[in-house]
Design an enzyme around this catalytic site. Structure first.
Site, PDB file in Angstrom:
ATOM      1  N   LYS A  27       0.982  -1.143   0.114  1.00 27.24           N
ATOM      2  CA  LYS A  27       0.065   0.051  -0.151  1.00 27.24           C
ATOM      3  C   LYS A  27       0.801   1.344   0.039  1.00 27.24           C
ATOM      4  O   LYS A  27       1.991   1.218   0.446  1.00 27.24           O
ATOM      5  CB  LYS A  27      -0.931  -0.032   1.217  1.00 27.24           C
ATOM      6  CG  LYS A  27      -0.347  -0.164   2.557  1.00 27.24           C
ATOM      7  CD  LYS A  27       0.122   1.397   3.011  1.00 27.24           C
ATOM      8  CE  LYS A  27       1.052   1.320   4.420  1.00 27.24           C
ATOM      9  NZ  LYS A  27       1.688   2.337   4.877  1.00 27.24           N
ATOM     10  N   ASP A 157      -2.868  -2.098   9.741  1.00 28.89           N
ATOM     11  CA  ASP A 157      -2.717  -2.045   8.419  1.00 28.89           C
ATOM     12  C   ASP A 157      -3.253  -3.374   7.761  1.00 28.89           C
ATOM     13  O   ASP A 157      -3.433  -3.485   6.566  1.00 28.89           O
ATOM     14  CB  ASP A 157      -1.288  -1.512   7.767  1.00 28.89           C
ATOM     15  CG  ASP A 157      -0.826  -0.305   8.189  1.00 28.89           C
ATOM     16  OD1 ASP A 157      -1.881   0.658   8.653  1.00 28.89           O
ATOM     17  OD2 ASP A 157       0.262  -0.258   7.793  1.00 28.89           O
TER      18      ASP A 157
END
Ligand code: ATP
Length: 328
Positions: A27, A157
């Site tokens: 990401k 995350d």
């Protein structure tokens, strides 16, 4: 919680799945707004995640009953990946096994392309990948909401690594709202020599806020909010607009700890990137480019600049954790 019953491990059954491979993306945070330090030591975030096509591949295969889990890793910088129970992928295996009362007898192999300790959520990706792979291997069919719940328990995350695409993360980043994206964005990622510790970067962010005299506590720092202009740029799929609104509150802290990042950021901009920013807690630097050709030019220039160890092109949004192969 009951003791795991190894007799329920479904991999013994004839016709059972013998190997599952899951692909899981890195990401980049196109916006990372960091609130004040909370009394519990965390910071509230407005975290706009975009999954990008730089992947780890996680393969799980059964080991002998009661042998327990083990992990191996291949790829660059794997000497910095822990191979004991602290590996996030093994923590995910343990969490799923505990949830279903199964003995976690699996070998997890991580084929790693996501930079280690690079601010691209590599460990979180491996956790989400191992969780999904074991759910298929064991035939446990865990509901999506429960998988997301386990992910949130593993790290802020990890839920996003499972879902991919683009999403706004609130709280510590784990409370996700999917976001609409109107096109494909072209990125270049410059991998630094070595990594940065995420907690150390947050501590440096707090220290810099104190030094500036603004204060670092929840009462001193404005509530982190997503930028409406940035969300509109994502919706429109407009790279120039997105470039104008990228932001990362951790960038000055990452650069303070590793000042050479300024040279990397400047080298990518000089090569024609629309914008440059540190990815998450760094030290990977992310460059947004106009199109695939511009991205390739920026990557070539970065490799020649001597300001990074490697430069990779990737597009986003990318899908979340995906089962590529399940062998019977
Ligand atoms: P984030 O962007 O989520 O803050 P990161 O991308 O900066 O994380 P990771 O690659 O996730 O960093 O690694 C952070 C630390 O976690 C490593 O230094 C390592 O000690 C530990 N770790 C545990 N499991 C893994 C894993 N599977 N892969 C990489 N690092 C792992």
């Amino acid at each position: 919680m009951s003791t795991p019953d190894t007799s329920t491990a479904r991999t013994d059954a004839p016709g059972a799945t013998t190997s599952v491979t899951v692909r899981v993306p890195a990401k980049v945070n196109v916006q990372l707004a960091v609130g004040g330090l909370r009394p519990d030591g965390f910071h509230d975030l407005a975290n706009v995640f975009l999954a990008v096509g730089l992947y780890d591949h996680v393969t799980v295969t059964p080991t002998a009953p009661t042998e327990g889990p083990r992990v191996t890793c291949s790829g660059p910088d794997t000497d910095r990946v822990p191979l004991d129970r602290s590996n996030l992928a093994l923590r995910a295996v343990d969490a799923l096994a505990l949830r279903h009362g199964i003995s976690p007898d699996v070998h997890v192999h991580i084929d790693k392309d996501i930079p280690v300790a690079g601010g691209m959520a590599g460990g979180s990706a491996d956790a989400a990948g191992a969780l999904l792979a074991c759910d298929v291997l064991w035939g446990t069919r865990t509901p999506r909401e429960e998988l997301l719940d386990i992910c949130a328990g593993l790290g802020s995350d990890v839920p996003f690594s499972l879902v991919g695409g683009a999403a706004l993360g609130r709280g510590r980043g784990e409370v996700l709202t999917p976001l609409e994206v109107g096109g494909t964005f072209h990125w270049v990622f410059a991998v630094a020599e070595g990594g940065l510790s995420t907690p150390a970067v947050y501590r440096e962010c707090d220290r810099l806020r104190e030094c500036r005299g603004t204060g670092a506590g929840v009462g001193d720092v404005p509530e982190p909010e997503p930028s409406p202009a940035l969300l509109a740029a994502l919706r429109a799929g407009d790279a120039s607009l997105l470039a104008a609104h990228l932001s990362n509150d951790l960038q000055s802290a990452a650069v303070s700890l590793l000042p050479s990042l300024d040279d990397t950021l400047a080298a990518g901009m000089a090569a024609g990137a629309l914008a440059a920013l540190v990815s998450g807690s760094g030290p990977t630097c992310a460059f947004l480019a106009e199109d695939a050709t511009a991205a390739s030019d920026v990557a070539v220039a970065l490799r020649a600049s001597g300001t990074c160890r490697a430069a990779h092109t990737a597009t986003g949004p990318a899908p979340g954790a995906t089962v590529l192969r399940a062998e019977v």
